[in-house]
Design a protein around this motif. Structure first.
Motif, short mmCIF file in Angstrom:
data_model
loop_
_atom_site.label_atom_id
_atom_site.label_comp_id
_atom_site.label_asym_id
_atom_site.label_seq_id
_atom_site.Cartn_x
_atom_site.Cartn_y
_atom_site.Cartn_z
N ALA A 195 30.65 51.67 39.92
CA ALA A 195 32.23 50.69 39.39
C ALA A 195 33.32 50.62 40.14
O ALA A 195 34.33 50.32 39.14
CB ALA A 195 31.69 51.90 38.04
N THR A 196 33.55 51.62 41.31
CA THR A 196 34.35 51.40 41.76
C THR A 196 35.98 50.30 41.80
O THR A 196 36.43 50.62 41.31
CB THR A 196 34.07 51.62 43.46
N PRO A 197 34.68 49.30 42.07
CA PRO A 197 36.18 48.29 41.88
C PRO A 197 37.21 47.81 40.50
O PRO A 197 37.81 47.00 40.36
CB PRO A 197 35.20 46.36 42.61
N ALA A 198 35.81 48.48 39.19
CA ALA A 198 36.47 48.08 38.13
C ALA A 198 37.52 49.10 38.55
O ALA A 198 38.49 49.13 37.50
CB ALA A 198 35.41 47.94 36.94
N LEU A 199 37.09 49.65 38.16
CA LEU A 199 38.04 51.57 37.99
C LEU A 199 39.54 51.41 39.10
O LEU A 199 40.33 51.48 38.29
CB LEU A 199 37.52 52.42 38.57
N GLU A 200 39.65 50.29 39.63
CA GLU A 200 40.53 50.59 40.62
C GLU A 200 41.85 48.95 39.99
O GLU A 200 42.63 49.75 40.56
CB GLU A 200 40.99 49.44 42.37
N GLU A 278 34.42 41.28 34.44
CA GLU A 278 35.68 41.70 33.28
C GLU A 278 35.75 42.81 32.37
O GLU A 278 36.81 42.98 31.29
CB GLU A 278 34.46 40.78 31.71
N VAL A 279 35.35 43.80 32.89
CA VAL A 279 35.30 45.53 32.76
C VAL A 279 36.69 45.22 32.05
O VAL A 279 37.61 45.82 31.79
CB VAL A 279 35.27 46.20 33.43
N PRO A 280 37.50 45.08 33.52
CA PRO A 280 39.61 44.98 33.38
C PRO A 280 40.57 44.60 32.24
O PRO A 280 41.43 45.19 31.86
CB PRO A 280 39.92 44.70 34.80
#
Length: 566
Positions: A195-200, A278-280
């Protein structure tokens, strides 16, 4: 992408303004401040207080601080006044704020996803020793908290932290708090999705963004692609949980409306499957719903969980899709699978995807100090690692250790009283800040928790079942008492002599992950601090005697008689 206006009124649909005050929802046209907190946020954005700290307060000292900054806006930069020493728990709810305030601060360093380099950890440790009398507690949201901070030192601390990529921005306040994430994101062998890319990207969009710096209350976020469900997703305002869709592959299940405190609620699923990219957008949509529709009239109903409880998941999803995602329909998706184990803290030695190992270890109830943190950084680097992590269980992890270095690292940690092979009691006991520093607390917690670990290890040396014991200094549940096997809510109780002393109301059988639910309260069951080891020993021996094969403590506690639990 969700709207991110600088003027909050611009984000709300145009509707006729009712004379009725309603719940203080901006989207219903209710912009008039309805309590003191809403007034000081309207008067000036909390993010703006940094300039006053740097140019006025740090130069003129504590007495120069405006009260609305001191007990309000300074939280937007991670600062709370700490409790004045010598004030007992019986006076917590009686004294005025200025009587409880010490002239020192707690300062919270946000560590999103628990991710730290050894360089960052070393700087955290050095700041602790130089400015915080050695304090540096690991929280159950992956942060580090200092105490004894002087306002005069805050600009220098910020400079040091920001020099290595760390921040205290919106670590407190009515804001997007730290985003907790799997501490083994991108390295665990069993990971569903990293999930790192979405968190960033979520951080990039909302931190230091005035579109999201005036929320009804705090907003807690979790995201993890681990099958262990290692971010307590059920009790966050919004959570993204890794799942595999039968047609679309790895992505995230979305939960909203979780939270504890005095009115606990577990989050609910929206029933969607969201791909990584799409998470962000979904995150911005959820936080914008909270900003625009959240209840601002009463502080005790201002968390997202109350809106979700009133709307339900179906309406919440509909508003999200129609008003904040431009009519985009989200894909229906599966629920996460139940984890196969109760421990979700990554303690011990585990193989990584790349063949190296990570080593999780347990401080006592999250209490460390600056000198220890610098030694952990040195030890990690000496064994080939440049990365460490904090967890939501007040634990730590060293990543990227070669197989031949593991035993030596474990021995080095043991020498610092940081064991990778803890007892169930040390592994599962957690405590909030307590009366030592917290203005809301009624009883002591950290030292009590550490002593409890030692006493239970001595009395029950062979107990090896997964067990969580959570101590909280007040009813606000910062240490998650309602979802622990044994949850202890601090309060004043009467001892056998009729004297009012520190003690705890007992909650039994709470859980997250495996059959999530809130603990049971036995009628009238309150235990003094001195009686605590005797009580827990007695209950655990009954559990061992009465449990069925393979039965967890929480399951037994749910069916046990009140006599067995008292």
């Amino acid at each position: 992408m969700a709207a991110t206006p600088q003027n909050p009124a611009a984000s709300a649909p145009r509707r006729r303004v009712s004379r009725h005050r309603g719940e203080g929802q901006w989207a219903a046209g209710h912009f008039t401040p309805l309590n003191g907190n809403e007034q000081f946020k309207k008067d000036d954005d909390g993010l703006n207080v940094r300039t006053r700290i740097e140019t006025i307060y740090s130069k003129r000292g504590f007495d120069s601080i405006d009260p609305n900054d001191l007990r309000g806006r300074m939280r937007w930069w991670g600062l709370y006044t700490q409790r004045r020493p010598g004030i007992d728990g019986g006076k917590t709810a009686i004294l005025e704020p200025e009587e409880l305030d010490d002239e020192y601060f707690m300062l919270r360093v946000r560590i999103d996803g628990g991710a730290l380099t050894t360089q960052q950890l070393r700087v955290i440790g050095e700041i602790s020793q130089e400015f915080a009398r050695g304090t540096a507690d690991i929280t159950d949201r992956q942060n580090v908290q200092y105490h004894w901070i002087r306002i005069e030192d805050v600009p220098a601390i910020w400079e040091r932290l920001e020099g290595v990529g760390l921040s205290t921005v919106t670590a407190c306040g009515d804001t997007p708090r730290v985003m907790i994430g799997s501490p083994v994101a991108g390295i665990a062998e069993d990971e569903i999705i990293d999930a790192t890319p979405a968190l960033e990207e979520m951080k990039r969009r909302v931190l230091n963004n005035k579109a999201y710096s005036n929320l009804p209350r705090k907003f807690k976020t979790a995201i993890s692609g681990s099958p262990l469900l290692d971010v307590v997703h059920e009790i966050n305002d919004v959570a993204f949980v890794g799942v595999r869709h039968p047609e679309h592959g790895p992505g995230f299940d979305v939960w909203v409306g979780g939270g504890l405190s005095t009115n606990p609620k577990l989050g609910v699923r929206l029933g969607t499957w969201v791909p990584m990219d799409e998470v962000p957008d979904v995150y911005e949509g959820v936080i914008s719903i909270f900003r625009d529709y959240g209840y601002r009239r009463l502080r005790n109903r201002a968390r997202l969980k109350f809106l979700v409880a009133d709307w339900g998941a179906e309406k919440f999803r509909q508003v999200l899709e129609d008003e904040y995602l431009g009519g985009r329909k989200l894909i229906d998706g599966p629920a996460p699978e139940q984890p196969v184990q109760q421990w979700r803290d990554h303690i011990g030695v585990h193989r990584q995807q790349d063949g190296r190992y990570y080593v999780g270890f347990a401080p006592r109830v999250g209490r460390v100090d600056g000198a220890t943190l610098t030694k952990i950084a040195d030890l990690a680097e000496a064994h080939g690692s440049g990365r460490v992590r904090t967890t939501v269980e007040q634990k730590m992890i060293v990543l990227d250790v070669e197989e031949g270095q593991v035993d030596s690292l474990v021995e080095g940690l043991e020498a610092l009283d940081l064991t990778a092979r803890p007892s169930s009691f040390r592994r599962g006991t957690m405590a909030c800040t307590g009366i030592e520093f917290c203005k809301l607390a009624i009883v002591e917690t950290k030292q009590r928790g550490a002593q409890l670990i030692d006493e239970l290890e001595r009395r029950l040396p062979d107990f090896d079942e997964p067990l969580t014991i959570n101590l909280n200094g007040c009813p606000n549940a910062c240490a998650r008492i309602q979802v622990a096997d044994i949850g202890l809510k601090g309060q004043l109780v009467l001892n056998d002599a009729g004297e009012q002393v520190e003690g705890y109301q007992v909650h039994l059988g709470g859980a997250l992950g495996l059959e999530a639910g809130f603990g049971r309260k036995v009628r009238g069951l309150k235990v003094t601090s001195d009686e605590l080891p005797d009580y827990i020993e007695r209950v655990l021996k009954r559990f061992q005697a009465e449990r069925e094969a393979g039965e967890r403590f929480a399951t037994w506690a749910a069916r046990a008689s009140e006599e067995a639990l008292s």
